[in-house]
Write a protein that holds these residues in place. Structure first.
Motif, PDB file in Angstrom:
ATOM      1  N   HIS A  79       0.853  -1.193   0.000  1.00  0.00           N
ATOM      2  CA  HIS A  79       0.000   0.000   0.000  1.00  0.00           C
ATOM      3  C   HIS A  79       0.885   1.237   0.000  1.00  0.00           C
ATOM      4  O   HIS A  79       1.062   1.861   1.028  1.00  0.00           O
ATOM      5  CB  HIS A  79      -0.906   0.021   1.235  1.00  0.00           C
ATOM      6  CG  HIS A  79      -2.105  -0.804   1.061  1.00  0.00           C
ATOM      7  ND1 HIS A  79      -3.222  -0.367   0.413  1.00  0.00           N
ATOM      8  CD2 HIS A  79      -2.351  -2.073   1.444  1.00  0.00           C
ATOM      9  CE1 HIS A  79      -4.113  -1.332   0.399  1.00  0.00           C
ATOM     10  NE2 HIS A  79      -3.614  -2.371   1.017  1.00  0.00           N
ATOM     11  N   PRO A  80       1.436   1.577  -1.140  1.00  0.00           N
ATOM     12  CA  PRO A  80       2.401   2.700  -1.159  1.00  0.00           C
ATOM     13  C   PRO A  80       1.743   3.975  -0.662  1.00  0.00           C
ATOM     14  O   PRO A  80       0.578   4.256  -0.975  1.00  0.00           O
ATOM     15  CB  PRO A  80       2.773   2.828  -2.641  1.00  0.00           C
ATOM     16  CG  PRO A  80       2.295   1.592  -3.281  1.00  0.00           C
ATOM     17  CD  PRO A  80       1.189   1.048  -2.464  1.00  0.00           C
ATOM     18  N   GLY A  81       2.509   4.734   0.122  1.00  0.00           N
ATOM     19  CA  GLY A  81       1.996   6.025   0.599  1.00  0.00           C
ATOM     20  C   GLY A  81       1.149   5.908   1.842  1.00  0.00           C
ATOM     21  O   GLY A  81       0.660   6.897   2.346  1.00  0.00           O
ATOM     22  N   LYS A  82       0.971   4.670   2.347  1.00  0.00           N
ATOM     23  CA  LYS A  82       0.185   4.525   3.576  1.00  0.00           C
ATOM     24  C   LYS A  82       1.101   4.126   4.712  1.00  0.00           C
ATOM     25  O   LYS A  82       2.048   3.362   4.518  1.00  0.00           O
ATOM     26  CB  LYS A  82      -0.901   3.477   3.391  1.00  0.00           C
ATOM     27  CG  LYS A  82      -2.068   3.997   2.606  1.00  0.00           C
ATOM     28  CD  LYS A  82      -3.245   3.080   2.749  1.00  0.00           C
ATOM     29  CE  LYS A  82      -4.464   3.701   2.109  1.00  0.00           C
ATOM     30  NZ  LYS A  82      -5.618   2.830   2.199  1.00  0.00           N
ATOM     31  N   THR A  83       0.817   4.628   5.900  1.00  0.00           N
ATOM     32  CA  THR A  83       1.624   4.248   7.050  1.00  0.00           C
ATOM     33  C   THR A  83       1.136   2.904   7.568  1.00  0.00           C
ATOM     34  O   THR A  83       0.109   2.383   7.148  1.00  0.00           O
ATOM     35  CB  THR A  83       1.506   5.282   8.168  1.00  0.00           C
ATOM     36  OG1 THR A  83       0.142   5.334   8.567  1.00  0.00           O
ATOM     37  CG2 THR A  83       1.953   6.647   7.715  1.00  0.00           C
ATOM     38  N   LEU A  84       1.920   2.354   8.488  1.00  0.00           N
ATOM     39  CA  LEU A  84       1.559   1.072   9.102  1.00  0.00           C
ATOM     40  C   LEU A  84       0.151   1.140   9.681  1.00  0.00           C
ATOM     41  O   LEU A  84      -0.634   0.191   9.562  1.00  0.00           O
ATOM     42  CB  LEU A  84       2.578   0.770  10.203  1.00  0.00           C
ATOM     43  CG  LEU A  84       2.449  -0.564  10.923  1.00  0.00           C
ATOM     44  CD1 LEU A  84       2.726  -1.694   9.978  1.00  0.00           C
ATOM     45  CD2 LEU A  84       3.390  -0.628  12.097  1.00  0.00           C
ATOM     46  N   TYR A  85      -0.181   2.281  10.276  1.00  0.00           N
ATOM     47  CA  TYR A  85      -1.481   2.401  10.942  1.00  0.00           C
ATOM     48  C   TYR A  85      -2.618   2.348   9.930  1.00  0.00           C
ATOM     49  O   TYR A  85      -3.666   1.769  10.200  1.00  0.00           O
ATOM     50  CB  TYR A  85      -1.529   3.711  11.733  1.00  0.00           C
ATOM     51  CG  TYR A  85      -0.339   3.888  12.636  1.00  0.00           C
ATOM     52  CD1 TYR A  85      -0.013   2.898  13.559  1.00  0.00           C
ATOM     53  CD2 TYR A  85       0.470   5.009  12.558  1.00  0.00           C
ATOM     54  CE1 TYR A  85       1.095   3.032  14.381  1.00  0.00           C
ATOM     55  CE2 TYR A  85       1.566   5.147  13.377  1.00  0.00           C
ATOM     56  CZ  TYR A  85       1.878   4.160  14.282  1.00  0.00           C
ATOM     57  OH  TYR A  85       2.956   4.282  15.081  1.00  0.00           O
ATOM     58  N   GLU A  86      -2.389   2.941   8.776  1.00  0.00           N
ATOM     59  CA  GLU A  86      -3.436   2.914   7.771  1.00  0.00           C
ATOM     60  C   GLU A  86      -3.584   1.513   7.171  1.00  0.00           C
ATOM     61  O   GLU A  86      -4.670   1.128   6.736  1.00  0.00           O
ATOM     62  CB  GLU A  86      -3.156   3.951   6.686  1.00  0.00           C
ATOM     63  CG  GLU A  86      -3.469   5.359   7.158  1.00  0.00           C
ATOM     64  CD  GLU A  86      -2.644   6.415   6.468  1.00  0.00           C
ATOM     65  OE1 GLU A  86      -2.964   7.591   6.653  1.00  0.00           O
ATOM     66  OE2 GLU A  86      -1.677   6.069   5.770  1.00  0.00           O
ATOM     67  N   ILE A  87      -2.456   0.777   7.172  1.00  0.00           N
ATOM     68  CA  ILE A  87      -2.546  -0.615   6.716  1.00  0.00           C
ATOM     69  C   ILE A  87      -3.357  -1.439   7.712  1.00  0.00           C
ATOM     70  O   ILE A  87      -4.154  -2.292   7.321  1.00  0.00           O
ATOM     71  CB  ILE A  87      -1.133  -1.190   6.510  1.00  0.00           C
ATOM     72  CG1 ILE A  87      -0.449  -0.449   5.352  1.00  0.00           C
ATOM     73  CG2 ILE A  87      -1.197  -2.676   6.192  1.00  0.00           C
ATOM     74  CD1 ILE A  87       0.946  -0.892   5.083  1.00  0.00           C
ATOM     75  N   PHE A  88      -3.197  -1.146   9.005  1.00  0.00           N
ATOM     76  CA  PHE A  88      -4.032  -1.805  10.018  1.00  0.00           C
ATOM     77  C   PHE A  88      -5.511  -1.598   9.685  1.00  0.00           C
ATOM     78  O   PHE A  88      -6.313  -2.508   9.739  1.00  0.00           O
ATOM     79  CB  PHE A  88      -3.771  -1.224  11.414  1.00  0.00           C
ATOM     80  CG  PHE A  88      -2.487  -1.682  12.028  1.00  0.00           C
ATOM     81  CD1 PHE A  88      -2.009  -2.963  11.804  1.00  0.00           C
ATOM     82  CD2 PHE A  88      -1.756  -0.834  12.849  1.00  0.00           C
ATOM     83  CE1 PHE A  88      -0.830  -3.378  12.384  1.00  0.00           C
ATOM     84  CE2 PHE A  88      -0.573  -1.246  13.413  1.00  0.00           C
ATOM     85  CZ  PHE A  88      -0.105  -2.523  13.181  1.00  0.00           C
ATOM     86  N   TYR A 129      -6.815  -0.948   6.902  1.00  0.00           N
ATOM     87  CA  TYR A 129      -7.196  -1.688   5.701  1.00  0.00           C
ATOM     88  C   TYR A 129      -7.535  -3.133   6.057  1.00  0.00           C
ATOM     89  O   TYR A 129      -8.468  -3.720   5.514  1.00  0.00           O
ATOM     90  CB  TYR A 129      -6.061  -1.632   4.680  1.00  0.00           C
ATOM     91  CG  TYR A 129      -6.274  -2.495   3.473  1.00  0.00           C
ATOM     92  CD1 TYR A 129      -7.093  -2.066   2.428  1.00  0.00           C
ATOM     93  CD2 TYR A 129      -5.671  -3.737   3.376  1.00  0.00           C
ATOM     94  CE1 TYR A 129      -7.298  -2.862   1.335  1.00  0.00           C
ATOM     95  CE2 TYR A 129      -5.872  -4.542   2.280  1.00  0.00           C
ATOM     96  CZ  TYR A 129      -6.689  -4.096   1.248  1.00  0.00           C
ATOM     97  OH  TYR A 129      -6.889  -4.883   0.157  1.00  0.00           O
ATOM     98  N   CYS A 130      -6.746  -3.681   7.011  1.00  0.00           N
ATOM     99  CA  CYS A 130      -6.930  -5.095   7.349  1.00  0.00           C
ATOM    100  C   CYS A 130      -8.154  -5.313   8.210  1.00  0.00           C
ATOM    101  O   CYS A 130      -8.902  -6.262   8.019  1.00  0.00           O
ATOM    102  CB  CYS A 130      -5.712  -5.616   8.092  1.00  0.00           C
ATOM    103  SG  CYS A 130      -4.254  -5.613   7.103  1.00  0.00           S
ATOM    104  N   PHE A 131      -8.307  -4.462   9.233  1.00  0.00           N
ATOM    105  CA  PHE A 131      -9.415  -4.648  10.165  1.00  0.00           C
ATOM    106  C   PHE A 131     -10.266  -3.388  10.132  1.00  0.00           C
ATOM    107  O   PHE A 131     -10.057  -2.511   9.307  1.00  0.00           O
ATOM    108  CB  PHE A 131      -8.884  -4.894  11.582  1.00  0.00           C
ATOM    109  CG  PHE A 131      -7.708  -5.806  11.625  1.00  0.00           C
ATOM    110  CD1 PHE A 131      -7.859  -7.174  11.406  1.00  0.00           C
ATOM    111  CD2 PHE A 131      -6.439  -5.308  11.854  1.00  0.00           C
ATOM    112  CE1 PHE A 131      -6.773  -8.006  11.423  1.00  0.00           C
ATOM    113  CE2 PHE A 131      -5.348  -6.152  11.876  1.00  0.00           C
ATOM    114  CZ  PHE A 131      -5.513  -7.510  11.661  1.00  0.00           C
ATOM    115  N   SER A 132     -11.181  -3.322  11.076  1.00  0.00           N
ATOM    116  CA  SER A 132     -11.961  -2.094  11.183  1.00  0.00           C
ATOM    117  C   SER A 132     -11.134  -1.051  11.915  1.00  0.00           C
ATOM    118  O   SER A 132     -10.070  -1.347  12.463  1.00  0.00           O
ATOM    119  CB  SER A 132     -13.250  -2.361  11.951  1.00  0.00           C
ATOM    120  OG  SER A 132     -12.905  -2.699  13.278  1.00  0.00           O
TER     121      SER A 132
END
Lengths: 530, 370
Positions: free
Chosen positions: B61-70, B72-75
């Motif tokens: 997910h380029p341009g997204k931080t780890l938190y935003e990936i979280f 994406y994965c969960f709510s």
């Protein structure tokens, strides 16, 4: 309680009621006023000023009135004009309508830059600008002619930014002379100047000059907006404008470059920078400015590039010396004496034996004394110059050390700091380092060299957050731009610098075709040997 | 507002300083005695793999931080829990790093000044830098890093010129293989595992595609510098002293003495350490701030100064003294925090992301068919 209120209310008193109010020129159209009423209106607007002249004269059959400020208008030229144009006219001519006025102005003043005015407010502005205004009876337009008395200093050698080799002229107070100096150097139709009037009371003319087609449009537009947005009562120096248009005012570093050298301004404009010339100031602003600009002198381009590169390194080194020398002295003596080689340490300690103060007091004492001397040197009347230098040299240098107030090494440190501070080609930047030096001394007395390093990190962080008209202040070092390194710490030979600095993102980045170093002519036969 | 971007040079210097950070202060792989430098060399390759793993996670997910990936994965609610954990983890690491440096200053440089004051003054600078943003951090590191290289090279030259390097100290080479193998896991957690903080920073890189190569190069260069440092330590001090001193590189630098003039150049080493610590602590604190930004939906600048003060406070509170601090760092934290948070959750997240993407792709395919 009431008593206090009374005392306080003295300061809160409203303005003393007065029936004297500043006059404002009214926007009345000329065709609504009669000849006499107009004269009354003008005299009322200017009040009792002694230099307003409003003389009625006869011109052929018609009657006219001429208004001007005799102190601003070039009266010699005016007399000549009146003699030649108005009095030599035949008796038959008359100016009774607007068309007559147009014909007359075209015939007699066609090349001298006349203006036709039809509003009282514009008339007043014209008179204030140093023009003369002629009104004929029954004509609803006024004729404004330029006879400005442009007396001022003639072009002399620069006083603050001197060079050994290079042009020796500098800007003066008169803005048209200044523009002329730049125009002489860049004979190009793309050199444009835009005029602004800044200062609600002073109405100072400010010219923004740039190279059309080279300068980045965004930076240009930003500068335009900032100049337009200025709302201030008076400006007298380019420093006033500088303070009003820079990106951030909460900083000690200058975010706009000022120079009094036309060649420097021409060079910067060709790089894609914008010059702001203010009437009445010999210092021209150049924006956007980056930190490295303050370490370059126009002379760098006029001497051998090895020498220029060396001198630039000297400037950076002397910046560091001027900044951290006194604080390093405090830090090392107070916290880290082990950093000095033993013999040096012994001699320093031996000298400091008689000194009653801790190192920080000693340094602050000397630095403040030096700042006093320096300020005195700038402000004093020229006649007492010698006194100050004798007192400064003897008292501060020798006597203080002999009296045991300071150590001899302290004198050396103050001296080298002071000299290092004079190396800068630009005075404004030297001032910034003067202020930071005191912060460093105080922090060094608390945290030693660790504190010095902390303040330097703080300073660099602050510097890298600064922007000058959107351009990062530390460019091209941080962000690091490798193409621009040819003119930063070293100066590359002039034939190799084909590109304008890319941090300014100029419209056309190529200066000229890439070419090699000049070389001697090929000897005939040498190539044929193979 | 301008979006903040980091150039490639800036990310390069950030990673180098980050890895040098506290590792160069307290030394790594010292348990392997004379083979410590081999441990660093081996772990360099592992470090490259780790960095490419984090980079792979980011490139999903380029341009997204780890938190935003979280998220994406969960709510968002579950993501907030994870974010809070990481935010506190980064804050804790920032405290640890700062404490390392505070101890160094109060033991070696300013013995009388209270450690609280030295740490507070450094944290104020860090707070100011972070208040100005990650861009300023990048530029600051860009300006100071060249000196780090020069100083390390100078140290190498001076120690060599002063005939302090004794190659007998690193012999015999590669004998105690068990020690080498044993000391590798701790290196994987510290400093390489801590690169997880860059999953937050890398979201701001200008040229994401090129940055992969830059990241790997910088990890390699930093490892080589670390290896040189460890080599110098062991070769100059000998394994015994190296294992016992608190700040081995500083002790090595104090050996320099050339012509009775060039001596006591430990100031240079302190500079290298300070820059490393400054960057490392700032990057961690930035990770923490970004987490708070994600949770509270407020600009991270609001939290910069308060969090800097909290870091100061907790860097004092986390341990009683320096030995306590070191034991906690080298034996407790590694298994309790580093392994699960540096590897456990990221690997888990990667699988979840891949699974989601796979399902999404299948859905997309079926959608086209219908």
């Amino acid at each position: 309680m009431n008593y206090f209120k009374k005392i306080l209310s003295i300061n809160n008193k409203k303005d003393i009621p007065s029936n004297v109010k500043p006059e404002k020129a009214r926007e009345i159209h000329l065709n609504t006023l009669t000849f006499e009423a107009l004269k009354e209106e003008i005299t009322k607007t200017f009040g009792s000023t002694a230099d307003l002249q409003s003389d009625i004269f006869r011109f052929g059959k018609s009657e006219g009135c001429i208004y001007y400020l005799e102190t601003v208008v070039n009266t010699e030229m005016l007399k000549e004009m009146l003699g030649s144009t108005l009095q030599n006219s035949d008796e038959e001519i008359s100016v009774n309508t607007v068309e007559d006025l147009h014909r007359l102005s075209k015939k007699s003043f066609g090349v001298s830059g006349y203006k036709l005015i039809d509003c009282v407010k514009d008339m007043v502005t014209s008179i204030l600008e140093g023009r003369i205004v002629i009104v004929f009876r029954g004509v609803s337009q006024a004729l404004s002619l330029s006879y400005i008395n442009s007396e001022g200093r003639s072009v002399t050698e620069p006083t603050t930014q001197t060079v050994v080799r290079g042009p020796k002229d500098s800007f003066v107070e008169d803005v048209s002379t200044n523009i002329n100096l730049v125009r002489k150097r860049i004979k190009n139709q793309n050199l444009r100047f835009e005029k602004y009037e800044i200062g609600n009371e002073t109405r100072t003319s400010v010219y923004m000059g740039y190279m059309n087609g080279i300068v980045n449009e965004k930076i240009l537009e930003e500068t335009r907006i900032r100049l337009k947005d200025i709302n201030i009562s008076a400006i007298f120096e380019s420093a006033n404008v500088e303070e009003l248009i820079v990106d951030k005012s909460l900083t000690v570093f200058p975010l706009a470059l000022n120079t009094e050298r036309p060649d420097a301004v021409a060079t910067y404009m060709l790089e894609g920078k914008i010059a702001i010339i203010i009437d009445g100031s010999p210092f021209v602003l150049v924006v956007p400015a980056v930190l490295t600009d303050f370490f370059t002198s126009p002379e760098d381009n006029y001497q051998n590039y090895f020498m220029s590169s060396f001198v630039r390194l000297i400037r950076y080194i002397s910046f560091m010396i001027g900044l951290i020398m006194p604080s390093a002295y405090v830090g090392v003596l107070t916290f880290h004496p082990e950093l000095l080689p033993t013999t040096l340490l012994l001699s320093v300690i031996a000298q400091r034996e008689d000194v009653p103060f801790p190192a920080v007091v000693e340094v602050l004492l000397m630095e403040i004394t030096f700042e006093i001397l320096r300020e005195a040197g700038v402000r004093m009347p020229r006649a007492v110059g010698q006194t100050v230098s004798i007192v400064g040299a003897l008292v501060i240098g020798q006597a203080a050390a002999e009296a045991g107030i300071i150590s001899n090494i302290m004198v050396i440190i103050v001296a080298i700091t002071a000299i290092a501070n004079f190396v800068f080609p630009n005075y404004a930047f030297a001032n910034a380092s003067r202020l930071i030096r005191f912060v460093l001394i105080i922090v060094a007395s608390i945290l030693g060299l660790y504190g010095v390093l902390l303040v330097l990190v703080f300073m660099v962080a602050h510097l890298s957050s600064l922007r000058s008209f959107g351009v990062p202040y530390l460019a091209p070092v941080a962000p690091f731009i490798i193409e621009d390194q040819k003119d930063v710490f070293i100066r590359a030979p002039i034939w190799s610098m084909n590109k304008r600095p890319s941090y300014l993102s100029p419209n056309i980045s190529q200066k000229q075709k890439a070419q090699g170093s000049p070389s001697p002519p090929k000897v005939e036969g040498e190539g044929k040997k193979k | 507002m301008l979006t903040e971007k980091l150039s490639l040079t800036q990310i390069f210097t950030l990673i180098i300083n980050f890895l040098l950070g506290s590792s160069v202060v307290i030394g790594i792989g010292m348990e392997a005695k004379q083979d410590a430098w081999i441990v660093v060399l081996i772990s360099m390759f592992l470090g490259l793999i780790i960095m490419s793993f984090y980079f792979y996670l980011m490139s999903l997910h380029p341009g997204k931080t780890l938190y935003e990936i979280f998220e994406y994965c969960f709510s968002r609610k579950i993501a907030i829990v994870f974010t809070l954990i990481y935010s506190i983890y980064f804050l804790y690491l920032s405290c640890r790093v700062i404490r390392d440096f505070g101890e160094l200053i109060s033991i070696a440089i300013l013995p009388v000044t209270p450690i609280e004051f030295t740490i507070l003054s450094l944290m104020m600078v860090i707070g100011y830098i972070l208040y100005l943003g990650i861009e300023v951090l990048g530029r600051t590191s860009e300006i100071f890093t060249p000196y780090t290289f020069v100083f390390i090279l100078l140290l190498l030259l001076l120690l060599y010129g002063g005939e302090r390097i004794n190659l007998n100290n690193i012999q015999p080479i590669f004998v105690e293989k068990k020690l080498i193998v044993d000391s590798i896991p701790s290196i994987l957690a510290f400093p390489y595992g801590e690169l997880v903080a860059f999953t937050v920073v890398l979201a701001n890189v200008t040229n994401f595609k090129m940055s992969r190569r830059i990241c790997l190069i910088s990890v390699a260069i930093a490892s080589i510098i670390l290896m040189a440092a460890v080599f110098l330590i062991v070769a100059c001090l000998g394994e015994n002293t190296a294992l016992r001193t608190n700040f081995p590189l500083l002790s090595a630098a104090r050996l320099v003495s050339i012509g009775e003039f060039l001596e006591r150049i430990d100031a240079l080493v302190v500079y290298v350490m300070m820059l490393g610590i400054l960057i490392k602590s700032s990057v961690f604190l930035y990770g923490s701030l970004k987490g708070l930004e994600y949770i509270f939906k407020l600009p991270f600048r609001y939290f910069a100064m308060p969090l800097a003060c909290i870091t100061t406070l907790f860097s004092i509170f986390i341990s009683v003294d320096f030995s306590d601090h070191l034991i906690e760092g080298l034996h407790v934290v590694i298994f309790l925090l580093h392994i699960p948070l540096d590897y456990g959750i990221p690997i888990f997240i990667t699988f979840v992301v891949l699974l989601k993407k796979w399902r999404h792709d299948r859905k997309g395919l079926t959608g086209v068919k219908v």
